[in-house]
Scaffold this active site. Structure first.
Site, PDB file in Angstrom:
ATOM      1  N   GLU A 271     -40.494 -53.858  32.109  1.00  0.00           N
ATOM      2  CA  GLU A 271     -41.628 -53.966  33.036  1.00  0.00           C
ATOM      3  C   GLU A 271     -42.687 -52.882  32.863  1.00  0.00           C
ATOM      4  O   GLU A 271     -43.101 -52.238  33.829  1.00  0.00           O
ATOM      5  CB  GLU A 271     -41.107 -53.991  34.484  1.00  0.00           C
ATOM      6  CG  GLU A 271     -40.139 -55.146  34.717  1.00  0.00           C
ATOM      7  CD  GLU A 271     -39.617 -55.228  36.154  1.00  0.00           C
ATOM      8  OE1 GLU A 271     -39.920 -54.341  36.951  1.00  0.00           O
ATOM      9  OE2 GLU A 271     -38.895 -56.196  36.455  1.00  0.00           O
TER      10      GLU A 271
ATOM     11  N   GLU B  41     -33.229 -63.283  32.758  1.00  0.00           N
ATOM     12  CA  GLU B  41     -32.884 -63.147  34.190  1.00  0.00           C
ATOM     13  C   GLU B  41     -33.213 -64.444  34.928  1.00  0.00           C
ATOM     14  O   GLU B  41     -33.761 -64.438  36.031  1.00  0.00           O
ATOM     15  CB  GLU B  41     -33.663 -61.977  34.812  1.00  0.00           C
ATOM     16  CG  GLU B  41     -33.471 -60.667  34.068  1.00  0.00           C
ATOM     17  CD  GLU B  41     -34.129 -59.454  34.723  1.00  0.00           C
ATOM     18  OE1 GLU B  41     -34.569 -59.574  35.881  1.00  0.00           O
ATOM     19  OE2 GLU B  41     -34.192 -58.410  34.072  1.00  0.00           O
TER      20      GLU B  41
END
Ligand code: XIL
Length: 380
Positions: A167, A272
């Site tokens: 991220e 994910e």
């Protein structure tokens, strides 16, 4: 290494099929999850395409959640640690490491012969205060280097792939103003991958982020891959987290990103995957996200159970995604669900705590859902 895994899986598949043939379908014993043991599991059904993984949590790692562990053993051939390897958990202080849970995670992966993922080495979130509060660039660089060398080095030869950086991008593709970027600039990314490659030379190295379908963010991820390549460094894959919902993102946008990442030569992973089925406060007109939605029935519509129509929608949406993954299985090497079952999902508590969500393939009792059948049906 991955080839070896596929090879082992194929042997397993042939054996399983052989056994199925001998046993005959009528005499097949039922598992607790309700599936017949001679039916193909997810991992077996997709063995020729990509790994099927699940994120696992602490109760599962220490053997408490036995129903989930049975499902894990049968249905998945890759694992990711949901939390136990995050910086705040594994190195809460500059000189203190807590290896117990991470060691147990890797042991479990080896016992079950999984493709073992490490998550994650450098991330602004779930990092201890001594990292986020550092103001001295040299100190931060040293902390980062020591962390990567210690953690990736400890599991060298045992962890198969690392989410080195998590991220690091804003939605417009620019770099997130994390403490790392603010103090060290883009160079921190180059350093992180160089150190990870030295510490764990046999592990695949990934960049992992959410909303990587977004065209602007896509440009940022491609830039990171190219930055590393220009610096002579290894980046093996791009992990698209895949926290999706029933309406978005559009499949075409996800597909365009798969193609863009594959075009750089990187492998593509869905790392994910989950599909939230509940209303999102950010979608409400004028909703203040800081408003407290806890206990609001409007925001938690399926607390008493999921209507069949919604269950079918989830199943269809999963089938759409898996069809896309199959279409691009040359590029895609792994699809990991962010949890084994709905009870475990972080989406029961994010972005609003205490809701009842249905985002995964196994229900709260670890029994396969309609979505599971839909995903398996694509391979029958
Ligand atoms: C989540 C976990 O599932 C939660 O248990 C935890 O409280 C917060 O983090 N992106 C990531 C994951 O890379 O590590 C996050 O996991 C979900 C979003």
């Amino acid at each position: 290494m991955q080839l070896l895994h596929y090879f082992r899986n194929s042997i397993f598949l042939i054996l399983a099929l052989g056994l199925a043939g001998c046993a005959g379908t009528n005499s097949a014993p039922e598992t607790e999850a309700g599936a017949s043991e001679t039916d193909l599991s997810l991992a077996e059904a997709y063995a020729g395409n990509f790994y099927i993984g699940a994120a696992i949590n602490a109760p599962q790692i220490i053997g408490q959640d036995t129903a989930a562990l049975r499902v894990l053993a049968r249905e998945f051939n890759s694992i990711t640690p949901e939390n136990v390897m995050k910086w705040e958990n594994i190195q809460p202080g500059p000189d203190s490491f807590t290896w117990e849970m991470a060691d147990a995670y890797v042991d479990l992966g080896e016992q079950q012969d999984k493709w073992i993922i490490g998550h994650t080495l450098v991330w602004h979130s779930q990092a201890p205060a001594y990292i986020n509060e550092t103001t001295d660039p040299d100190q931060l660089r040293t902390y980062m280097e020591e962390h990567i060398r210690a953690v990736a080095g400890r599991y060298a030869g045992r962890i198969d792939g690392w989410d080195v950086l998590n991220e690091a991008l804003n939605e417009d593709g620019s770099y997130r103003e994390s403490v790392f970027y603010k103090l060290l600039g883009e160079q921190y990314i180059v350093d992180a991958y160089r150190i990870a490659a030295e510490a764990a030379p046999d592990a695949e190295l990934y960049y992992n982020d959410y909303n990587l379908n977004n065209p602007e963010k896509r440009t940022g991820a491609v830039r990171i891959v190219n930055l590393l390549k220009e610096n002579g460094l290894r980046i093996d894959g791009v992990g698209m987290q895949g926290h999706y919902n029933l309406n978005g993102p559009p499949i075409e946008e996800v597909e365009a990103s798969i193609e863009a990442y594959a075009a750089t030569g990187a492998k593509v992973m869905f790392t994910e995957l989950d599909l939230t089925t509940l209303p999102n406060p950010w979608d409400l007109q004028g909703a203040d996200v800081n408003q407290n939605f806890e206990g609001s029935e409007k925001m938690n519509p399926y607390a008493a159970g999921l209507p069949d129509s919604v269950s079918t929608k989830i199943a269809e949406r999963y089938a759409d995604f898996f069809n896309l993954f199959l279409k691009h299985d040359e590029a895609i090497t792994r699809v990991t669900l962010w949890g084994v079952n709905d009870a475990q999902s972080w989406l029961n508590n994010w972005p609003i705590r205490g809701r009842t969500n249905y985002p995964l393939l196994f229900d709260r009792d670890s029994a396969p859902k309609e979505a599971y059948d839909a995903v398996i049906a694509l391979k029958q």
